[in-house]
Design an enzyme around this catalytic site. Structure first.
Site, PDB file in Angstrom:
ATOM      1  N   GLU A 168       0.534  -0.893   0.381  1.00  0.00           N
ATOM      2  CA  GLU A 168       0.477  -0.276   0.092  1.00  0.00           C
ATOM      3  C   GLU A 168       1.025   1.001   0.194  1.00  0.00           C
ATOM      4  OE1 GLU A 168      -3.047   0.157   3.219  1.00  0.00           O
ATOM      5  OE2 GLU A 168      -3.882  -2.146   2.696  1.00  0.00           O
ATOM      6  N   GLU A 367      -5.383  -8.791   0.774  1.00  0.00           N
ATOM      7  CA  GLU A 367      -5.506  -8.510   1.928  1.00  0.00           C
ATOM      8  C   GLU A 367      -6.597  -7.994   1.763  1.00  0.00           C
ATOM      9  OE1 GLU A 367      -4.495  -4.978   4.577  1.00  0.00           O
ATOM     10  OE2 GLU A 367      -2.072  -6.032   4.519  1.00  0.00           O
TER      11      GLU A 367
END
Length: 462
Positions: A168, A367
């Site tokens: 991220e 995720e």
């Protein structure tokens, strides 16, 4: 009974964690300080119940038992991150032998238990000394990161085949330089875009270093939180708002790492507002040449947007929100603990987009998860009955299955996270794990979802 939802052979079932959020031992084993250790020292009030990163879930000392638990619930793969400040305290110079021993032990223990290690190199945890030099604003830090990446490949690449440069990468940009929810708490878009640009450059250099090494069957990738931008309506104002949100929050990283260049529309927009980062001419060819093999997709919630209600204040700091407003769709399904919408179809839309517009790159869900507060309310006979988490996972897997049926190149599903862990400024407020952790005693207990995922993994479906 036949499986209603069967997944491809050798599908990756597992979970994901990060070093700062679960290792603990923040001041042990020769580890240097990272920005989280420092920020907690100076502003503990900004962390839920003033709980910091020093202990977290103590994986540093309990990894053997934890990996045995992973095996017991059917994991065949597991993603964790290496802490740059543990491996190379200060971010440059000598490698810490205690850290090498720890990561070697973790990797070997995973492999012994039939669990493939997926290793991520950077998860929001800049060494403090390098942040003092400007962090990702400074090209010198970019070069040091590439050296750190090369060191990791050389130390662990004989056993680790799946590598990821960043998790991220947009979050440190948003949190640290736009919206004030991560250290260094700067609100300055120009600096934010410089950080984003240098992160892409650091990624490209790390990929280049990987390519010069012959890691047999090795693959290099990145993990992006892709959040589909849905317009409120078919009105062109709403449609344009969604396209611009997508440029800022998805395509800014997705395009350069998969397609080799930044979106022209984004470059034009930043140029128009005087927000372009500085760069060197040779960077363009480097970024173009170093494309990834494998994409990790983190998905939690959609982004719903509409055209601006009002013109932005010209005296306010430049923000992506100058071009769209967030839209609360009536009747959306919510995880009220986190304030996030639950929209399972989003995972399908992401994968179809990758298939249609990004060469159907090999990908996996790296995720997906649901944080819930005060889970002990759901305790029965010593076990947390987290039916809501099972339903959440099932709903996403059904749409993932649909994407695979339609030819999307999806290889696995990892939940965030294996065991309850420390969630940055949220600390232990919301719990995400298959395994419950008592923060006082560090006792681990399987939740109902852990037993459920074991069956899914064993049957490769449900």
């Amino acid at each position: 009974m036949a499986q209603a939802y069967s997944f491809p052979k050798d599908f990756w079932w597992g979970s994901a964690v990060s070093a700062t959020q679960m290792e603990g031992a923040a001041n042990e084993g020769g580890k240097g300080k990272n920005i989280w250790d420092y920020w907690y020292e100076i502003e503990p009030n900004r962390f839920f119940e003033e709980v910091g990163p020093s202990e977290t879930s103590d994986f540093y000392h309990r990894y053997k038992d934890d990996i045995a638990l992973m095996k017991s619930i059917g994991h065949n793969s597991f993603r964790f991150s290496i802490s740059w400040s543990r491996l190379i305290p200060g971010g440059e110079g000598e490698v810490n032998k205690e850290a090498v021993a720890f990561y070697n032990n973790v990797i070997d223990e995973l492999i012994t238990n039939g669990i493939e290690p997926f290793v991520n190199l950077f998860h929001f945890d800049m060494p403090f000394e390098l942040q003092e030099k400007g962090g990702w604003e400074n090209r010198e830090v970019v070069e040091l990161y590439a050296k750190y990446a090369a060191t990791c490949y050389d130390l662990f690449g004989d056993r680790v085949k799946k590598w990821f440069t960043f998790n991220e990468p947009i979050v440190p940009v948003e949190g640290g330089y736009l919206y004030d929810f991560h250290y260094p708490n700067i609100v300055d878009a120009r600096r934010a875009f410089q950080v984003a640009y240098h992160t892409v450059l650091a990624h490209a250099l790390a990929v280049a270093a990987f390519r010069t090494r012959s890691i047999e069957d090795g693959k290099i990738g990145i993990i992006l939180n892709l959040t589909p931008s849905y317009p409120r309506s078919d009105h062109q104002g709403d449609q344009k708002a969604a396209a611009i949100a997508d440029l800022f929050f998805n395509r800014s990283f997705l395009d350069p790492v998969v397609l080799g260049s930044f979106p022209k529309e984004l470059v034009a927009l930043l140029d128009e507002y005087g927000q372009l980062p500085t760069y060197e001419k040779e960077d363009v060819a480097l970024i173009n040449a170093q494309r990834i093999d494998l994409l990790g997709v983190n998905y939690y919630q959609p982004r719903r947007v509409k055209a601006k209600e009002y013109l932005p204040n010209p005296a306010s700091p430049f923000m992506p929100e100058w071009f769209f407003d967030h839209y609360d769709m009536p009747g959306r399904k919510m995880n009220h603990y986190r304030g996030w919408e639950i929209y399972e179809k989003g995972i399908y839309d992401i994968m179809v987009n990758l298939k249609d517009n990004y060469g159907n790159i090999e990908s996996f869900v790296s995720e997906n998860g649901m944080g819930v507060q005060n889970e002990e309310r759901f305790m029965e006979n010593g076990q947390i009955q987290d039916e809501y988490r099972i339903e959440f996972i099932k709903g996403h897997l059904k749409w993932l299955h649909q994407a695979i049926q339609e030819g999307c190149n999806v290889r696995g599903y990892h939940l965030w996270t294996f065991m309850d862990n420390w969630s940055w400024t949220n600390a232990y407020k919301n719990r995400y794990g298959f395994i419950s952790v008592d923060v006082q005693t560090q006792k681990r207990t399987l939740k109902k979802s852990a037993e459920w995922i074991k069956g899914v993994s064993q049957q490769n479906g449900f």
